[in-house]
Design an enzyme around this catalytic site. Structure first.
Site, PDB file in Angstrom:
ATOM      1  N   GLU A  74      54.291  49.365  46.192  1.00 19.05           N
ATOM      2  CA  GLU A  74      55.073  48.827  45.087  1.00 19.05           C
ATOM      3  C   GLU A  74      55.059  49.755  43.868  1.00 19.05           C
ATOM      4  O   GLU A  74      56.105  50.096  43.338  1.00 19.05           O
ATOM      5  CB  GLU A  74      54.536  47.438  44.698  1.00 19.05           C
ATOM      6  CG  GLU A  74      54.753  46.384  45.775  1.00 19.05           C
ATOM      7  CD  GLU A  74      54.241  45.030  45.341  1.00 19.05           C
ATOM      8  OE1 GLU A  74      53.409  44.975  44.408  1.00 19.05           O
ATOM      9  OE2 GLU A  74      54.647  44.014  45.943  1.00 19.05           O
ATOM     10  N   SER A  86      43.279  53.596  30.728  1.00 18.84           N
ATOM     11  CA  SER A  86      42.540  52.899  29.672  1.00 18.84           C
ATOM     12  C   SER A  86      41.076  52.705  30.028  1.00 18.84           C
ATOM     13  O   SER A  86      40.250  52.410  29.160  1.00 18.84           O
ATOM     14  CB  SER A  86      43.180  51.538  29.403  1.00 18.84           C
ATOM     15  OG  SER A  86      43.171  50.739  30.576  1.00 18.84           O
ATOM     16  N   LYS A 219      34.329  35.148  53.579  1.00 18.05           N
ATOM     17  CA  LYS A 219      33.535  35.431  54.788  1.00 18.05           C
ATOM     18  C   LYS A 219      33.090  36.885  54.769  1.00 18.05           C
ATOM     19  O   LYS A 219      33.685  37.734  54.091  1.00 18.05           O
ATOM     20  CB  LYS A 219      34.335  35.140  56.055  1.00 18.05           C
ATOM     21  CG  LYS A 219      35.383  36.172  56.403  1.00 18.05           C
ATOM     22  CD  LYS A 219      35.971  35.890  57.778  1.00 18.05           C
ATOM     23  CE  LYS A 219      36.970  36.954  58.198  1.00 18.05           C
ATOM     24  NZ  LYS A 219      37.513  36.726  59.526  1.00 18.05           N
ATOM     25  N   GLY A 287      24.833  24.159   6.890  1.00 18.83           N
ATOM     26  CA  GLY A 287      24.217  24.608   5.649  1.00 18.83           C
ATOM     27  C   GLY A 287      22.723  24.444   5.591  1.00 18.83           C
ATOM     28  O   GLY A 287      22.117  24.645   4.532  1.00 18.83           O
ATOM     29  N   GLU A 314      31.252  32.437  15.119  1.00 21.85           N
ATOM     30  CA  GLU A 314      32.028  31.916  14.001  1.00 21.85           C
ATOM     31  C   GLU A 314      32.194  32.901  12.843  1.00 21.85           C
ATOM     32  O   GLU A 314      33.151  32.792  12.083  1.00 21.85           O
ATOM     33  CB  GLU A 314      31.379  30.629  13.469  1.00 21.85           C
ATOM     34  CG  GLU A 314      31.448  29.469  14.437  1.00 21.85           C
ATOM     35  CD  GLU A 314      30.843  28.209  13.883  1.00 21.85           C
ATOM     36  OE1 GLU A 314      31.094  27.137  14.456  1.00 21.85           O
ATOM     37  OE2 GLU A 314      30.092  28.278  12.874  1.00 21.85           O
TER      38      GLU A 314
END
Length: 580
Positions: A74, A86, A219, A287, A314
């Site tokens: 292909e 890359s 398998k 906090g 975060e």
């Protein structure tokens, strides 16, 4: 003799294996793909089949000195070269050195359908020439569906597929044949898996808008292998397979200690800190100082010349470094010294399995002594509670097996004996610290609870948790009439206690003065009485002497009177009469 088991040979033939060089896959397959045999690599579009095949060939040349041939139906060779560029795969160099060959065969489906005749002799000649020209040991055929497109005769299809697999085996090459997954079958035709010696299924699963790639060995003839689903990732560093779903409980238990970075906390842990290779959970309200406590541990670990990875869920690394400077900790210097590595990723960026695989790869590459996951509770956004629990369990087992000390932070909402974690992983942890913001007198004050620490004596005191420009300090527990007090309430209670102490001291001083006055009065009375007693004793002595003198005088007088009586008696006696 009947019933006697045959003798076992010490040199039974076993299947040879060709290592793929793909991290994790060789561990799952216990050595690699079957040497000299074909392997079917199947999966849906976009799951990484072509990249797996190219990585297999590239590693074979670079790491194992085994030339390879890539036969594409292909993609054009120049497209393949660009696609893997890359990953820093210099394919053109390997082609120039005659160590790798890429051949593209164009298949015209209309001609196949019109002729009604089909065989693979031409392909065998072309592929055999490519193999012989560079002495190839590895071959990738991508993809088999294109090769047999347009065929409707199932018997002919089955026959040609078998011929292809047998021909590759006769050439003695280790081959990977890729195939598109069908509906309800591993491949589109549902035949290839029966003639392949090894079948590997790749899956690109999307759940709750999160994509996760998984690998499963369907398998493997002649070899034991892992049978679970294993997450894998494809990024700029290539392919990485996470080879564990749940490690065993055979890891070592170290007696070495790592300081927490907070001397007051170390004192609560026998004065030595955490066990190396243990898992520490720091949970608390927003906090309460969870990340700050983790930063102290990072600083202490790097200061001991150990490496650490900080997985941030975060905050960005720059934000973490900036924030920790406010408490006197400079994490940037450890980054510059290559002792600290940040990995910041939003939980929604990957699925849970991909997060697990990336953490596994980072830990394997960097080989840290400690790992921080901040916060672990953010992973709830990446999967269901049960899946998160399973992921954390596998991560804990993996880190323990490598002797890595792991500190997890978790956002919680309860305190003390009611404390719990949303994903119920506290039982997996060796040490559990709970930070709690307590409201009193119109202010929030931090408290630290050491809920457990396996294998060591530890303090059960509730300590006031103070953050300053000099870092974290834990104040001794201060107990008021209604329990532990903190903040301004503590200051007020301390002032009351000091006032009460002052009053007691003043009262004691007054009583001391009164006692001293009474002591002096009594001493004066005693002195007067003693003087009076002395006078009386002197008077008594005088009387005694006077009495004695009188008695002596009377005795003398009696003696004198006796003598006087005798003298008068002699003088009063008549004179004797003269004799006649």
């Amino acid at each position: 003799m009947p019933g006697k088991a045959p003798a076992k040979s010490g040199h039974l033939p076993t299947i040879g294996k060709s290592p793929t060089g793909i991290r994790g896959l060789d561990e799952v397959t216990q050595g690699g793909l079957p040497q000299g045999r074909p392997t079917l690599l199947c999966g849906s579009a976009g799951c990484g089949k072509t990249l797996f095949g190219m990585t297999f060939l590239y590693n074979g040349v670079v790491e194992y000195n085994e030339p390879g041939v890539f036969l594409a139906f292909e993609e054009q060779p120049e497209d393949l070269i660009k696609n893997v560029g890359s990953l820093d795969y210099d394919i053109e160099k390997l082609i120039a050195e005659k160590k790798l060959a890429i051949d593209h065969v164009e298949i015209e489906r209309t001609k196949i359908a019109e002729s009604g005749e089909y065989d693979l002799e031409g392909l065998f000649i072309r592929l055999g020439f490519a193999i012989d020209s560079i002495g190839a040991k590895r071959v990738v055929v991508d993809t088999v569906e294109t090769l047999f497109s347009g065929l409707e005769n199932e018997q002919l299809l089955r026959s040609e597929l078998r011929r292809l697999f047998e021909w590759l085996k006769s050439k003695g090459v280790t081959a990977i044949i890729t195939g598109e997954r069908g509906e309800g079958t591993l491949t589109r035709y549902g035949l290839e898996e029966y003639v392949a010696d090894c079948v590997i299924l790749l899956d690109n699963r999307v759940q709750d808008q999160l994509s996760t790639r998984r690998l499963r060995i369907v398998k493997y003839r002649g070899s034991a292998h892992g049978t679970n689903e294993y997450p894998f990732i494809i990024d700029e560093q290539g392919v990485t397979v996470m080879p564990i779903t749940s490690s065993g409980l055979a890891h070592d238990a170290s007696t070495e200690r790592l300081p927490s970075g907070i001397p007051d906390l170390d004192q609560m842990l026998e004065g030595q800190g955490y066990y190396k290779g243990s898992s520490i959970l720091v949970s608390g309200m927003a906090g309460s100082g969870k990340s700050t406590l983790a930063a102290h541990f990072v600083d202490a670990t790097c200061a001991s010349d150990h490496r650490c990875i900080f997985f941030a869920m975060e905050e960005s690394p720059r934000q973490i470094i900036r924030n920790t400077r406010s408490i006197g900790i400079d994490l940037q210097k450890w980054v510059d010294k290559k002792l600290l590595r940040f990995r910041a990723r939003r939980p929604s960026l990957f699925g849970l399995e991909t997060h697990l695989a990336t953490m596994y790869r980072d830990v394997t590459e960097f080989e840290p002594t400690a790992v921080i996951i901040d916060p672990m509770s953010a992973l709830m956004n990446a999967g269901a509670t049960g899946d998160v629990h399973s992921m954390v369990l596998r991560l804990v087992d993996f880190l323990k097996a490598r002797g890595v000390t792991a500190l997890f932070t978790n956002l919680g909402v309860t305190a003390g004996e009611n404390a719990a974690t949303e994903i119920q992983i506290s039982s997996l942890m060796d040490t559990w610290l709970l930070l709690y913001n307590r409201e009193s007198n119109g202010e929030h004050n931090r408290q630290l609870y050491l809920l457990k620490s396996r294998g060591m004596a530890h303090s059960n005191q509730v300590r006031e948790f103070i953050m300053s420009s000099e870092g974290i300090k834990l104040r001794e527990a201060y107990v008021g009439p209604e329990g532990v007090v903190t903040g301004s309430a503590r200051l007020a209670q301390e002032a009351k206690d000091k006032a009460a102490v002052l009053i007691r001291e003043q009262e004691m001083e007054r009583r001391s003065r009164e006692l001293q006055r009474k002591r002096r009065e009594i001493a004066a009375q005693i002195e007067a009485l003693q003087a009076q007693l002395a006078n009386e004793e002197a008077e008594q002595a005088l009387l005694d002497r006077e009495g004695t003198a009188r008695e002596d005088q009377l005795a003398a007088d009696r003696v004198a009177m006796g003598v006087s009586r005798q003298t008068r008696a002699r003088s009063d006696k008549p004179a004797p009469k003269p004799k006649k």
